[in-house]
Structures are given as structure tokens and as C-alpha cells.
Design an enzyme around this catalytic site. Sequence first.
Site, PDB file in Angstrom:
ATOM      1  N   ARG A  61       0.485  -1.068   0.201  1.00 26.02           N
ATOM      2  CA  ARG A  61       0.686  -0.123  -0.389  1.00 26.02           C
ATOM      3  C   ARG A  61       0.816   1.252  -0.001  1.00 26.02           C
ATOM      4  O   ARG A  61       0.364   2.662  -0.550  1.00 26.02           O
ATOM      5  CB  ARG A  61      -0.554  -0.001   1.071  1.00 26.02           C
ATOM      6  CG  ARG A  61      -2.146   1.150   1.119  1.00 26.02           C
ATOM      7  CD  ARG A  61      -3.224   1.198   2.086  1.00 26.02           C
ATOM      8  NE  ARG A  61      -2.731   0.489   3.017  1.00 26.02           N
ATOM      9  CZ  ARG A  61      -2.419   0.149   4.556  1.00 26.02           C
ATOM     10  NH1 ARG A  61      -1.714   1.197   4.390  1.00 26.02           N
ATOM     11  NH2 ARG A  61      -2.204  -0.196   5.273  1.00 26.02           N
ATOM     12  N   TYR A 114     -13.630  18.303 -14.845  1.00 22.06           N
ATOM     13  CA  TYR A 114     -14.048  17.483 -14.906  1.00 22.06           C
ATOM     14  C   TYR A 114     -15.436  16.645 -13.839  1.00 22.06           C
ATOM     15  O   TYR A 114     -15.549  17.507 -12.659  1.00 22.06           O
ATOM     16  CB  TYR A 114     -13.004  15.991 -14.692  1.00 22.06           C
ATOM     17  CG  TYR A 114     -13.212  14.173 -14.701  1.00 22.06           C
ATOM     18  CD1 TYR A 114     -13.850  14.524 -15.848  1.00 22.06           C
ATOM     19  CD2 TYR A 114     -13.319  13.322 -13.881  1.00 22.06           C
ATOM     20  CE1 TYR A 114     -14.134  13.121 -16.054  1.00 22.06           C
ATOM     21  CE2 TYR A 114     -13.360  12.066 -13.943  1.00 22.06           C
ATOM     22  CZ  TYR A 114     -13.968  12.619 -14.970  1.00 22.06           C
ATOM     23  OH  TYR A 114     -14.442  10.924 -15.699  1.00 22.06           O
ATOM     24  N   ASP A 186      -5.044  20.358 -13.537  1.00 20.24           N
ATOM     25  CA  ASP A 186      -5.475  18.584 -14.094  1.00 20.24           C
ATOM     26  C   ASP A 186      -5.543  18.867 -15.327  1.00 20.24           C
ATOM     27  O   ASP A 186      -6.019  19.554 -16.239  1.00 20.24           O
ATOM     28  CB  ASP A 186      -7.178  18.685 -13.726  1.00 20.24           C
ATOM     29  CG  ASP A 186      -7.434  16.825 -14.673  1.00 20.24           C
ATOM     30  OD1 ASP A 186      -6.859  16.416 -15.301  1.00 20.24           O
ATOM     31  OD2 ASP A 186      -8.444  16.215 -14.662  1.00 20.24           O
ATOM     32  N   LYS A 211      -6.096   8.627 -19.111  1.00 19.90           N
ATOM     33  CA  LYS A 211      -5.875   8.657 -21.491  1.00 19.90           C
ATOM     34  C   LYS A 211      -4.493   8.838 -21.437  1.00 19.90           C
ATOM     35  O   LYS A 211      -5.054   7.350 -22.217  1.00 19.90           O
ATOM     36  CB  LYS A 211      -6.638   9.801 -20.766  1.00 19.90           C
ATOM     37  CG  LYS A 211      -7.466  10.269 -19.668  1.00 19.90           C
ATOM     38  CD  LYS A 211      -9.014   9.309 -19.942  1.00 19.90           C
ATOM     39  CE  LYS A 211      -9.652   9.187 -18.737  1.00 19.90           C
ATOM     40  NZ  LYS A 211     -10.105  10.630 -18.648  1.00 19.90           N
TER      41      LYS A 211
HETATM   42  C1  LIG Z   1     -10.236  10.850 -16.619  1.00 19.71           C
HETATM   43  C2  LIG Z   1     -10.829  12.236 -16.141  1.00 19.71           C
HETATM   44  C3  LIG Z   1     -10.276  12.167 -15.051  1.00 19.71           C
HETATM   45  C4  LIG Z   1     -10.326  10.732 -14.123  1.00 19.71           C
HETATM   46  O1  LIG Z   1     -10.205  10.042 -14.058  1.00 19.71           O
HETATM   47  P1  LIG Z   1      -9.781   8.251 -14.360  1.00 19.71           P
HETATM   48  O2  LIG Z   1      -8.419   7.391 -14.251  1.00 19.71           O
HETATM   49  O3  LIG Z   1     -10.854   8.119 -15.236  1.00 19.71           O
HETATM   50  O4  LIG Z   1     -10.198   8.273 -12.467  1.00 19.71           O
HETATM   51  C5  LIG Z   1     -10.006  13.675 -14.115  1.00 19.71           C
HETATM   52  N1  LIG Z   1      -9.674  14.595 -15.103  1.00 19.71           N
HETATM   53  C6  LIG Z   1     -10.128  14.432 -16.010  1.00 19.71           C
HETATM   54  C7  LIG Z   1     -10.112  16.065 -17.006  1.00 19.71           C
HETATM   55  C8  LIG Z   1     -10.285  13.350 -16.926  1.00 19.71           C
HETATM   56  O5  LIG Z   1     -10.545  13.244 -18.737  1.00 19.71           O
END
Ligand SMILES: *Cc1c(COP(=O)(O)O)cnc(C)c1O
Length: 393
Positions: A61, A114, A186, A211
Site C-alpha cells: 500500500r 471534470y 488537471d 487517457k
Molecule cells: C478521466 C478524467 C479524470 C478522471 O480520471 P480517472 O482515471 O478516470 O479516474 C479526471 N480529469 C479529467 C480531465 C479526465 O478526463
Amino acid sequence: MTNHFSTQAVHAGEEKRKPYGAITTPIIQTSTYTFENTAEVLDYMQRLAANDPTVRDEYGRYGNPTQKVVERKMAALEGGERALLFASGMCAITTALCTLLSSGDHLVLVSGAYRRTHEFAFSYLSRWGIETTLAPIDDPTALATAIRPTTRVIFSETPTNPYLRVIDLAQMVGIAKQHGITTILDSTFATPFNLRPLEYGVDLVIHSATKYLGGHNDLLAGAVIGSGETLAPIQSARGVLGGISNPHDAYLLLRGLKTLDLRVRRQNENGQRVAQFLADHPAVRCVHYPGLPSHPDYEIARRQMSGFGGVVSFEIEGDMDKTSRFVDLLRLPYIGPTLGGVESIIEQPSTLFSLDREERYEAGLKDNLVRYALGIEDADDVIADLSQALAQI
Ligand SMILES: *Cc1c(COP(=O)(O)O)cnc(C)c1O
């Protein structure tokens, strides 16, 4: 000597000599790491107390060897001191916000973030006595006005989903620094290939590595990058909340990152070509892409980014049903909610968001909106496919 981006993507963070002379970093499939004797335990405890970054592993962990290599590579690609890897992008976001905010603190969330980040702020942080104010992405005066004496964090995202709005980072950081506020960005849609937020003075960069970074639609992961000092308490929180990345996903991410440069270059090219094709098509009402001069943030994006990414949003000349018909006529892309992978994926956001029309309109999702997340296919084939579908509606 600092290598170029593609060289770092392949080599940064890797040990040159790996077990058995292997060229790839292995998956160490274990939950626990054992000690030979008490002297080794005590040596470990001392290194841990001294915050030694090369300290060995103890329990899964807190860390695993594969995840640590990914962290070193991510830090190099973002130009940051350190990186922390998480089980998902949301895990990275929630762990970072839980660490930096306490009851009575205030968060400024820049609009367009998001959906689940928004939900975390307004449905969870609110329950723990942390208030959030939404600030528009394109109005620095309103951003400054949203700040209170208790504001600890400004959280923003760029480019945003689905309208690809881009915040002026220098402006945002300037406002935050006047008040000693931590900035989090982000940067999932931008990738470290197209944008280097730390160079603008942003404190923490976050990615959904699910992504572009993973890039093959086969893993979930998240990352936070910044200074060692800012990340230390977030690392402790990760050990408590338990959201570390597992060795298998870390391995897949490590493999994905090695081709990040090649993939994002192609996705930038595909995005630009498809955006231009759609902008010239009479069956398309308008196109939202920061690489087109018609986009409201074109000038900021051009100054700030080295590419505009692989996501193109556009509005069909027509209603909900006509737009759905268009989506169903496409042969190449998969229909689904993600982006950044090698396969092209398309989504009519209004159909996947909520069955409640009011809720959709409140979120700014028009019925005729389509989001095309381009993969690495040949742009000619993508355009031919779009062309046949548009001709039929
Ligand atoms: C997909 C996404 C998230 C969340 O990420 P996960 O890996 O699905 O938890 C956060 N911010 C943006 C801009 C995203 O496209």
C-alpha cells in the site's frame, strides 16, 4: 545534461541494469517485502524517517518497485521534482484535495472541470466544512473576486471537456501567488508533451493517466507531480487512504509512456486536420478546437501549448436524433466515454451524461454536440468516414 522529451519518455526513471539483465522493468508480484534481520529493519526505519527517496519497499500500500519507476519518468516528463502514482485520476484528485484542505478552508474551482471533480467539491468536501466557489475560466477579475481569506487552493483544468477551453496559466498563477494560494492543474487533456504547467509556476499538476499517458485504453491510473515538499503529505495520505497504483497497471503505464511523444504528435495532427475538415463542412454548425482561430482561447493556447491535442468537439446542424443518427453512421470510431488512446472514440455527450434534459442543459451540453477523441489512425480514413456519415444526414 537534459535529454529531449522522446528520449526521456523511453529512458527517464529506468535502471540501466535490471534483474536478470532484462531490458524492461519487471512486475514484482508481491504484497509484502521481507527483512533479513532486525538490523535491516532498523536501517529501513532510519531511512524512512530521513525521507530518503531511495528507501526500499515494506508493504504494497506504500509503494511497489514498478510504480516508483513510473513516478521518476513522470517527474522527468513534467519537469517536476517528484511524482506520485495513484489507482485512478480521481484517486489522485481526491487524495490531493483531502490533504491540502481542512474544515473551514475554501476552494476556488475554475469552471469546466471534470464532472466528478465538481461532484467531489460540492457533494463531499461540502460535508466536511470546506466551501467551494466556481470561477469562470476566462475572467481573471472574477477569479480574483472569488478568493477569500480562507482560500487555500485554486483548482483548474485545461483544456476542458467538452468545449476545450484553455485557462491563461500565467494570469491564474499571478493571482494565486499574490494571496499565497496553492494552484492545482488537471492537465489530462494537454499531456506533458503539449503543456508544461510547472514552468508557469503551477504548484501541482494532475493527470488521469488512464487517457493519453497510458494511451491504449487498457489501464486506470492517476498522477500528481510537483515539489518533494508539497508531495510529502500527499504521499502519506495515499498510504492511509490506500489509492496506490498496482504493479500490473504501473507496468502497462510504463510501456505506454515510452511512445507518448509519437502518439501525441499524431493525435495533434489528426485533431487539427479533422477540426479543419469539420469547420468547412455545411452539415456542421460549429467546431470547438483550440487550434482553430475561431476558438475563444486560440491565442492563449497558441502561446501556451505546443500542440492542441486529439479531442475535437463539434455541433451537428440538426437536433438530438439527427446527431445520434450521424454517430451511428460512423464506421471507424468506437462509441464510449474516454479519450487519449490509440483507438478513436466518439461520444454524443448529451446521451451519456443524464436522461434528465434540465441537468444536461445546466451542464452546458447541447443535444447536437459530438466529442471526437482521435486515436492514431490515418487522418484520411477518419475524414473519409466522417464525410460519408455527414453526407447521409
Ligand atoms: C478521466 C478524467 C479524470 C478522471 O480520471 P480517472 O482515471 O478516470 O479516474 C479526471 N480529469 C479529467 C480531465 C479526465 O478526463
